[in-house]
Design a protein around this motif. Structure first.
Motif, PDB file in Angstrom:
ATOM      1  N   ILE A 264      61.005  36.911  43.438  1.00  0.00           N
ATOM      2  CA  ILE A 264      61.945  37.297  42.379  1.00  0.00           C
ATOM      3  C   ILE A 264      61.335  37.054  40.991  1.00  0.00           C
ATOM      4  O   ILE A 264      61.471  37.884  40.096  1.00  0.00           O
ATOM      5  CB  ILE A 264      63.263  36.499  42.530  1.00  0.00           C
ATOM      6  CG1 ILE A 264      63.913  36.785  43.882  1.00  0.00           C
ATOM      7  CG2 ILE A 264      64.212  36.790  41.388  1.00  0.00           C
ATOM      8  CD1 ILE A 264      64.326  38.208  44.122  1.00  0.00           C
ATOM      9  N   ILE A 265      60.651  35.943  40.802  1.00  0.00           N
ATOM     10  CA  ILE A 265      60.085  35.595  39.497  1.00  0.00           C
ATOM     11  C   ILE A 265      59.044  36.623  39.038  1.00  0.00           C
ATOM     12  O   ILE A 265      59.122  37.128  37.914  1.00  0.00           O
ATOM     13  CB  ILE A 265      59.529  34.158  39.518  1.00  0.00           C
ATOM     14  CG1 ILE A 265      60.672  33.180  39.787  1.00  0.00           C
ATOM     15  CG2 ILE A 265      58.797  33.821  38.236  1.00  0.00           C
ATOM     16  CD1 ILE A 265      60.246  31.800  40.195  1.00  0.00           C
ATOM     17  N   PRO A 266      58.073  37.005  39.874  1.00  0.00           N
ATOM     18  CA  PRO A 266      57.133  38.049  39.429  1.00  0.00           C
ATOM     19  C   PRO A 266      57.790  39.409  39.206  1.00  0.00           C
ATOM     20  O   PRO A 266      57.367  40.154  38.319  1.00  0.00           O
ATOM     21  CB  PRO A 266      56.111  38.138  40.562  1.00  0.00           C
ATOM     22  CG  PRO A 266      56.230  36.877  41.309  1.00  0.00           C
ATOM     23  CD  PRO A 266      57.621  36.412  41.122  1.00  0.00           C
ATOM     24  N   LEU A 267      58.825  39.717  39.967  1.00  0.00           N
ATOM     25  CA  LEU A 267      59.513  40.998  39.758  1.00  0.00           C
ATOM     26  C   LEU A 267      60.192  41.038  38.403  1.00  0.00           C
ATOM     27  O   LEU A 267      60.139  42.048  37.695  1.00  0.00           O
ATOM     28  CB  LEU A 267      60.537  41.245  40.870  1.00  0.00           C
ATOM     29  CG  LEU A 267      59.963  41.661  42.218  1.00  0.00           C
ATOM     30  CD1 LEU A 267      61.083  41.801  43.244  1.00  0.00           C
ATOM     31  CD2 LEU A 267      59.186  42.950  42.116  1.00  0.00           C
ATOM     32  N   ILE A 268      60.835  39.934  38.012  1.00  0.00           N
ATOM     33  CA  ILE A 268      61.477  39.879  36.704  1.00  0.00           C
ATOM     34  C   ILE A 268      60.422  40.006  35.607  1.00  0.00           C
ATOM     35  O   ILE A 268      60.608  40.734  34.629  1.00  0.00           O
ATOM     36  CB  ILE A 268      62.287  38.570  36.560  1.00  0.00           C
ATOM     37  CG1 ILE A 268      63.487  38.607  37.498  1.00  0.00           C
ATOM     38  CG2 ILE A 268      62.729  38.355  35.114  1.00  0.00           C
ATOM     39  CD1 ILE A 268      64.231  37.295  37.617  1.00  0.00           C
ATOM     40  N   SER A 269      59.298  39.325  35.770  1.00  0.00           N
ATOM     41  CA  SER A 269      58.207  39.401  34.805  1.00  0.00           C
ATOM     42  C   SER A 269      57.656  40.823  34.712  1.00  0.00           C
ATOM     43  O   SER A 269      57.373  41.331  33.624  1.00  0.00           O
ATOM     44  CB  SER A 269      57.107  38.433  35.206  1.00  0.00           C
ATOM     45  OG  SER A 269      55.997  38.566  34.395  1.00  0.00           O
ATOM     46  N   LEU A 270      57.498  41.482  35.850  1.00  0.00           N
ATOM     47  CA  LEU A 270      56.991  42.848  35.876  1.00  0.00           C
ATOM     48  C   LEU A 270      57.932  43.796  35.148  1.00  0.00           C
ATOM     49  O   LEU A 270      57.493  44.636  34.357  1.00  0.00           O
ATOM     50  CB  LEU A 270      56.798  43.294  37.324  1.00  0.00           C
ATOM     51  CG  LEU A 270      56.159  44.648  37.550  1.00  0.00           C
ATOM     52  CD1 LEU A 270      54.711  44.624  37.078  1.00  0.00           C
ATOM     53  CD2 LEU A 270      56.215  45.016  39.018  1.00  0.00           C
ATOM     54  N   ILE A 271      59.224  43.659  35.369  1.00  0.00           N
ATOM     55  CA  ILE A 271      60.206  44.513  34.703  1.00  0.00           C
ATOM     56  C   ILE A 271      60.165  44.277  33.197  1.00  0.00           C
ATOM     57  O   ILE A 271      60.186  45.227  32.410  1.00  0.00           O
ATOM     58  CB  ILE A 271      61.613  44.259  35.284  1.00  0.00           C
ATOM     59  CG1 ILE A 271      61.678  44.795  36.714  1.00  0.00           C
ATOM     60  CG2 ILE A 271      62.684  44.900  34.413  1.00  0.00           C
ATOM     61  CD1 ILE A 271      62.908  44.369  37.481  1.00  0.00           C
ATOM     62  N   ALA A 272      60.083  42.997  32.781  1.00  0.00           N
ATOM     63  CA  ALA A 272      60.008  42.689  31.344  1.00  0.00           C
ATOM     64  C   ALA A 272      58.755  43.302  30.728  1.00  0.00           C
ATOM     65  O   ALA A 272      58.807  43.863  29.621  1.00  0.00           O
ATOM     66  CB  ALA A 272      60.033  41.181  31.138  1.00  0.00           C
ATOM     67  N   ASN A 273      57.640  43.235  31.431  1.00  0.00           N
ATOM     68  CA  ASN A 273      56.399  43.830  30.909  1.00  0.00           C
ATOM     69  C   ASN A 273      56.519  45.338  30.768  1.00  0.00           C
ATOM     70  O   ASN A 273      56.047  45.906  29.777  1.00  0.00           O
ATOM     71  CB  ASN A 273      55.221  43.490  31.816  1.00  0.00           C
ATOM     72  CG  ASN A 273      54.757  42.071  31.638  1.00  0.00           C
ATOM     73  OD1 ASN A 273      54.944  41.488  30.585  1.00  0.00           O
ATOM     74  ND2 ASN A 273      54.155  41.510  32.677  1.00  0.00           N
TER      75      ASN A 273
END
Length: 77
Positions: A36-45
């Motif tokens: 979940i944490i990398p997915l949120i980061s990916l979406i923000a990027n």
């Protein structure tokens, strides 16, 4: 043709197993999945890149319009 089917099945199996392994990992003591944490980061990027890209495109478009206008005026003289 049978070899292609076996190879496709093998790759699909590997992808499924890797995804299942990643999906099943959780932060110890919590129920939060690590993915979940990398997915949120990916979406923000993606959002930041989209905003910067639109801004850069608008800047280049304005600069191009200004240049074309000055070239047309220079040609009339």
């Amino acid at each position: 043709m049978a070899n292609l089917e076996k190879m496709a099945s093998f790759f699909a199996d590997i992808i499924y197993k890797v995804f299942d392994l990643i999906w099943s990992m959780t932060i110890p003591g919590t129920g939060v999945r690590i993915i979940i944490i990398p997915l949120i980061s990916l979406i923000a990027n993606f959002v930041f890149v989209a905003i910067l890209g639109i801004g850069m495109q608008a800047k280049e478009s304005c600069k191009k319009t200004r240049t074309n206008k000055s070239i047309k005026e220079w040609g009339k003289k």
